[in-house]
Design a protein around this motif. Sequence first.
Motif, PDB file in Angstrom:
ATOM      1  N   GLY A   1     -24.291  16.369  32.426  1.00  0.00           N
ATOM      2  CA  GLY A   1     -24.673  17.776  32.283  1.00  0.00           C
ATOM      3  C   GLY A   1     -25.417  18.040  30.988  1.00  0.00           C
ATOM      4  O   GLY A   1     -26.276  18.921  30.915  1.00  0.00           O
ATOM      5  N   GLU A   2     -25.092  17.258  29.974  1.00  0.00           N
ATOM      6  CA  GLU A   2     -25.733  17.431  28.669  1.00  0.00           C
ATOM      7  C   GLU A   2     -26.956  16.533  28.509  1.00  0.00           C
ATOM      8  O   GLU A   2     -27.541  16.458  27.425  1.00  0.00           O
ATOM      9  N   GLY A   3     -27.298  15.841  29.595  1.00  0.00           N
ATOM     10  CA  GLY A   3     -28.492  14.988  29.550  1.00  0.00           C
ATOM     11  C   GLY A   3     -28.333  13.761  28.672  1.00  0.00           C
ATOM     12  O   GLY A   3     -29.297  13.212  28.155  1.00  0.00           O
ATOM     13  N   LYS A   4     -27.092  13.300  28.521  1.00  0.00           N
ATOM     14  CA  LYS A   4     -26.840  12.180  27.610  1.00  0.00           C
ATOM     15  C   LYS A   4     -26.451  10.905  28.333  1.00  0.00           C
ATOM     16  O   LYS A   4     -25.964   9.961  27.697  1.00  0.00           O
ATOM     17  N   ALA A   5     -26.570  10.882  29.658  1.00  0.00           N
ATOM     18  CA  ALA A   5     -26.103   9.709  30.404  1.00  0.00           C
ATOM     19  C   ALA A   5     -27.231   9.164  31.274  1.00  0.00           C
ATOM     20  O   ALA A   5     -27.224   9.332  32.490  1.00  0.00           O
ATOM     21  N   PRO A   6     -28.208   8.494  30.654  1.00  0.00           N
ATOM     22  CA  PRO A   6     -29.346   7.999  31.429  1.00  0.00           C
ATOM     23  C   PRO A   6     -28.882   7.055  32.534  1.00  0.00           C
ATOM     24  O   PRO A   6     -28.014   6.218  32.300  1.00  0.00           O
ATOM     25  N   GLY A   7     -29.443   7.234  33.704  1.00  0.00           N
ATOM     26  CA  GLY A   7     -29.039   6.392  34.826  1.00  0.00           C
ATOM     27  C   GLY A   7     -28.024   7.073  35.719  1.00  0.00           C
ATOM     28  O   GLY A   7     -27.902   6.740  36.896  1.00  0.00           O
ATOM     29  N   PHE A   8     -27.275   8.011  35.154  1.00  0.00           N
ATOM     30  CA  PHE A   8     -26.318   8.772  35.963  1.00  0.00           C
ATOM     31  C   PHE A   8     -26.957  10.095  36.376  1.00  0.00           C
ATOM     32  O   PHE A   8     -27.865  10.590  35.703  1.00  0.00           O
ATOM     33  N   GLY A   9     -26.480  10.664  37.453  1.00  0.00           N
ATOM     34  CA  GLY A   9     -27.001  11.959  37.886  1.00  0.00           C
ATOM     35  C   GLY A   9     -26.099  12.560  38.936  1.00  0.00           C
ATOM     36  O   GLY A   9     -25.020  12.039  39.207  1.00  0.00           O
ATOM     37  N   ILE A  10     -26.542  13.667  39.485  1.00  0.00           N
ATOM     38  CA  ILE A  10     -25.778  14.328  40.543  1.00  0.00           C
ATOM     39  C   ILE A  10     -26.267  13.778  41.877  1.00  0.00           C
ATOM     40  O   ILE A  10     -27.436  13.951  42.224  1.00  0.00           O
ATOM     41  N   THR A  11     -25.378  13.130  42.604  1.00  0.00           N
ATOM     42  CA  THR A  11     -25.767  12.572  43.905  1.00  0.00           C
ATOM     43  C   THR A  11     -25.370  13.502  45.047  1.00  0.00           C
ATOM     44  O   THR A  11     -26.107  13.655  46.004  1.00  0.00           O
ATOM     45  N   ASP A  12     -24.195  14.125  44.949  1.00  0.00           N
ATOM     46  CA  ASP A  12     -23.784  15.071  45.999  1.00  0.00           C
ATOM     47  C   ASP A  12     -23.800  16.491  45.430  1.00  0.00           C
ATOM     48  O   ASP A  12     -22.795  16.997  44.950  1.00  0.00           O
ATOM     49  N   GLN A  13     -24.962  17.093  45.524  1.00  0.00           N
ATOM     50  CA  GLN A  13     -25.136  18.443  44.981  1.00  0.00           C
ATOM     51  C   GLN A  13     -24.262  19.449  45.740  1.00  0.00           C
ATOM     52  O   GLN A  13     -23.708  20.375  45.139  1.00  0.00           O
ATOM     53  N   ALA A  14     -24.112  19.254  47.034  1.00  0.00           N
ATOM     54  CA  ALA A  14     -23.315  20.205  47.821  1.00  0.00           C
ATOM     55  C   ALA A  14     -21.862  20.195  47.356  1.00  0.00           C
ATOM     56  O   ALA A  14     -21.224  21.245  47.247  1.00  0.00           O
ATOM     57  N   LYS A  15     -21.353  19.006  47.066  1.00  0.00           N
ATOM     58  CA  LYS A  15     -19.971  18.939  46.571  1.00  0.00           C
ATOM     59  C   LYS A  15     -19.869  19.552  45.184  1.00  0.00           C
ATOM     60  O   LYS A  15     -18.909  20.261  44.887  1.00  0.00           O
ATOM     61  N   LEU A  16     -20.875  19.301  44.361  1.00  0.00           N
ATOM     62  CA  LEU A  16     -20.880  19.958  43.039  1.00  0.00           C
ATOM     63  C   LEU A  16     -20.811  21.468  43.208  1.00  0.00           C
ATOM     64  O   LEU A  16     -20.046  22.149  42.526  1.00  0.00           O
ATOM     65  N   ASP A  17     -21.614  21.983  44.133  1.00  0.00           N
ATOM     66  CA  ASP A  17     -21.627  23.439  44.355  1.00  0.00           C
ATOM     67  C   ASP A  17     -20.252  23.943  44.822  1.00  0.00           C
ATOM     68  O   ASP A  17     -19.753  24.958  44.331  1.00  0.00           O
ATOM     69  N   ARG A  18     -19.654  23.211  45.757  1.00  0.00           N
ATOM     70  CA  ARG A  18     -18.337  23.642  46.262  1.00  0.00           C
ATOM     71  C   ARG A  18     -17.285  23.626  45.159  1.00  0.00           C
ATOM     72  O   ARG A  18     -16.489  24.548  45.016  1.00  0.00           O
ATOM     73  N   LEU A  19     -17.283  22.536  44.369  1.00  0.00           N
ATOM     74  CA  LEU A  19     -16.290  22.435  43.289  1.00  0.00           C
ATOM     75  C   LEU A  19     -16.521  23.505  42.236  1.00  0.00           C
ATOM     76  O   LEU A  19     -15.571  24.091  41.707  1.00  0.00           O
TER      77      LEU A  19
END
Lengths: 628, 628
Positions: A112-130
């Motif tokens: 979320g803070e843009g500090k983890a290169p290579g990582f990202g949000i893969t399941d946006q729908a689950k992020l939204d639900r959570l």
Amino acid sequence: MDNQFLKNGSISIHPDVLALKDKAQKEGLETIWERFAAQQPQCGFCELGLSCRICVMGPCRIDPFGDGPQRGVCGADADIMVARNLARMVAAGAASHSDHGRDLLETLLAVGEGKAPGFGITDQAKLDRLAAEFGVAGDLPPLPKAKELALAMMEEYGIKKGYLTFTRRLPAARLEKWRNLGIDPRGVDWEVTEMMHRTHMGVDNDAVSLLVQALRCALADGWGGSMIATEISDVLFGTPKPTASQVNLAVLQGDRVNLILHGHSPLVSEMVARAAQDPELVARAQELGATGINLVGLCCTGNEVLMRQGIPMAGNHLVQELALITGAVEAMVVDYQCIMPSLGDLAACYHTKFFTTSPKAKFPGATHLPFTPENGAALGRDLVAQAVENFARRRPERVLIPGAPVSQVSGFSVEVIEQALGGTWDPLLNAIKAGQIRGAVGVVGCNNPKVIHDYGHTTLTRKLIENDILVVDTGCAAVAHAKAGFKRPEAAELAGPGLKAVCQALGIPPVLHMGSCVDNTRIVNLAAVLANALGVDLDQLPLAAAAPEWYSEKAATIACYAVASGIYTVLGVMPPVLGSAAVTDLLLNGLETHLGATFAVEPDPAKAADLIMKHVEGKRRALGLEAR
Amino acid sequence: MDNQFLKNGSISIHPDVLALKDKAQKEGLETIWERFAAQQPQCGFCELGLSCRICVMGPCRIDPFGDGPQRGVCGADADIMVARNLARMVAAGAASHSDHGRDLLETLLAVGEGKAPGFGITDQAKLDRLAAEFGVAGDLPPLPKAKELALAMMEEYGIKKGYLTFTRRLPAARLEKWRNLGIDPRGVDWEVTEMMHRTHMGVDNDAVSLLVQALRCALADGWGGSMIATEISDVLFGTPKPTASQVNLAVLQGDRVNLILHGHSPLVSEMVARAAQDPELVARAQELGATGINLVGLCCTGNEVLMRQGIPMAGNHLVQELALITGAVEAMVVDYQCIMPSLGDLAACYHTKFFTTSPKAKFPGATHLPFTPENGAALGRDLVAQAVENFARRRPERVLIPGAPVSQVSGFSVEVIEQALGGTWDPLLNAIKAGQIRGAVGVVGCNNPKVIHDYGHTTLTRKLIENDILVVDTGCAAVAHAKAGFKRPEAAELAGPGLKAVCQALGIPPVLHMGSCVDNTRIVNLAAVLANALGVDLDQLPLAAAAPEWYSEKAATIACYAVASGIYTVLGVMPPVLGSAAVTDLLLNGLETHLGATFAVEPDPAKAADLIMKHVEGKRRALGLEAR
């Protein structure tokens, strides 16, 4: 303890395991079974829970025969001693899975803070639900939303909030039972710490009070730390979908660079999985004479990458040493939990490089390359590169990869089960109501050398599906089932007529793989979904859980949160409680009134199946459904 | 272990203790010494740290003689096993004191929200200072400020903040040492949970890595949970000031209603202390034939109310059973920690009512009246009323109150020591520089039946003060010293010429009582204040700590945070580490390079004094001060 291994000398039901055990013996290498045999006889006081070393007035022991001391130096009797020891096991198990969840949150925050290169949000729908579930503003862009969700979930570990958001997924009746008993969990780390406090000398000296807090502590794991681990792993790396893959030690390949991912976390393993597809690294492997790079999983890190990436599974807990003994492993990369400290020595007997990647977990004989969210991607590439370079050192004459891979379908998250059913739970519920499916059982847990390897899991599960009981599984049990072929869609043939028809109609196997041991939260979540759909509490459903070969403190905790969630749970290995009739009775009987569920202990998996079938039919009867 | 009790049969240096032990024997009542003798021989594997029951593949044992198994079933060797066991002790100790701190915070929050009748802000100046330290707005009225401070301090238990505010009281050099070693603590419950995770099977399998985390966990207690407990107790109930009082079992009175306050928390005991002055209750006591109500303390609840209210002290850990055996106790009110589960049975042998008041701590044979901030005041009154009514049931023919009270002065908080010095640390620093006072030592910790009761504390301390070393104390040690008369101002006569002169000039005893065991934070705080005043790190000061008779996991934790704070610490009882040469060496030697301090173990208190004097003189020399 009834010990099958020591009784008949067999160690495993699997020929590939036996072949490698034989190789180990020829090469003069010690494995867990020799160490287990050397420990016999194990201390009877400790096995019964009747020894205490909580303070240095002790150590103390209570004589189970009544001739020697009946109290420790402080005055603690057998009930107190047994309850304290069990409570500390549960605290450690909750701490382990929940600390794993914390690692996921730290990475989500870094993303979320843009500090983890290579990582990202893969399941946006689950992020939204959570995010919605945790009260995070819905209109935020993905990364700020990820950050806010991470911060909101971190409150579950603190002491200001006072309740766990995920528990609100449960029927009101369940929460009321918890409140009446005083076990609605308040905070993840809080419950662990309070459990450790209560078990200090001279604090809680009442077996019931101690065990009630142990249940609360376990719930803080199951509906807190562990559930965060599962959900955030899905957000970061994708919610599992049905995926065809393979299982067995023969997923190791003689002509490729073999890298084993072992432990429990997806954080490093996902980065390794990505790096293994790097054309440069593949080309380098080919340059060195390999046909490519072959990633395989072990234990629950294996389950994580199997569920999401279809990476083949080499084996479960008791196979970890044997995997190295194939002589075909260029690198084993481990994170934490259930990793035998013998692996470093074994790796050194071959060309294998043994890498530890968690700052929390160092091992003898390992190269330590600690993971951070910031370095994860680079670390993944480095690990694969080192494995590739190591291919040249492999000694083919020492390689033995016995057997052949078995196919399996994995990846049954709650979300895809719902999708497979057509977006509604009605088909499953109707099949249960109609009696086609009698009920559903989670067969989970570890391996333990006290049980013939995978005999407990496969015997129990075979009998359950034959009797039209749907099995869901996780962890080591899931590997056992896959090796036995239960996870091929054609395994529907092994099921009773009702379950077989449902499986064939849906094109699914009768044993559904729901993930790693931290993902037992998927099972209790599924139970909550079904209970809510039917408008009943979880203990009214024709469900059960079993851990036929459990060994770890995490399993003790999982069993506690399953029972506290209303699910009857049968253990195949006796926990260290027999020194106290009061504690034993509370676990086997006393919880029924308050939670609608109890523990049972049954070392014979066929008899365990009988207990479970009787339980399932009883629940059917109570719901007014046709029952046998 | 070198066991003094078993060697010569003596149990205590105190005639009153021996007299009551004799009474117990005549009445056929068992005490801790019989239970201790019945436990002999204690398990050698457990004593050496060489048994493991962390999972149910075990229990496992390692043969210290090298003939039997050298690894547990998982492959853990002696180093791993010993380190994991010790680490769990430290986690439990940190959990205990820190959970006590959490209770204070919950009450402070309730006070701030106007929900805790009877409680209030007693030390507004300390509230203001802490609020400023924690970034709470200075212009808030008292109650909102209390609320905001409670919420800010609760963040120390969570995982979002990532550091502990109180650690910033330390010199920068100390924090840098911690960062280099990776032990700057992040959150109180976090460190406990991570320690429990790391000690799960297959996580951290490196003795150094495990012990480094144990130090971080201990620091999260010492500069986190415990320090919060001390500071907020002061805010709520007043920062201790020098107060004259008495000690010994003879503080119980034959003609008054005797109520004993036992455990560790001031929350209930302060409410009881207030209720005991209620004229109605006093009148009722007189109506029943008593001349009044007599509150006395035991263990650290006793220290809490002694330090702040001057309530006399009946005794320390090994005296708790004997206090009931006087037959003169109408009620014993306990909260938690170090309370023997034998007390309920013993109380039932007399007319004594035994009340438990913490929701976290139930006991056999007790009446459970759980405390909440909301009900505390009413609970205090109820407890006193029940004690008063019970006076009629006392059987005078069974009463024995041996000996006579000894006078003592208590209440030496850091704040009052500074005031006593005239508001500046210069007089103390100058006395140290001049060599009048050679250095200062915290003599702290418990009792343990492995040591002749109070022999360790008093022998060590007598020799230290004779050699011009100022002693500060807490906990059970403080009670031992008071019984020996070291806390009377006239005890200055026992001190060497330099210390004697300083004590006489200031009108203080040579042994300063700083509080309960949670208040060891006052001692490390004082060390930090002195280090900052001199512009050096703590390990450069001529300081040491000793726990000659420790028994509890809390003491293990305190010792760890003392050493990690830079203070050389001598234990009188061996921790269960001798099974690992690596762990033993790390504790005794290996930490020096990183922290400037180590542990020592010396069962003979006279020899411990020699070690400490040598250490103090060495530190003086290194500072360029005159040294012997």
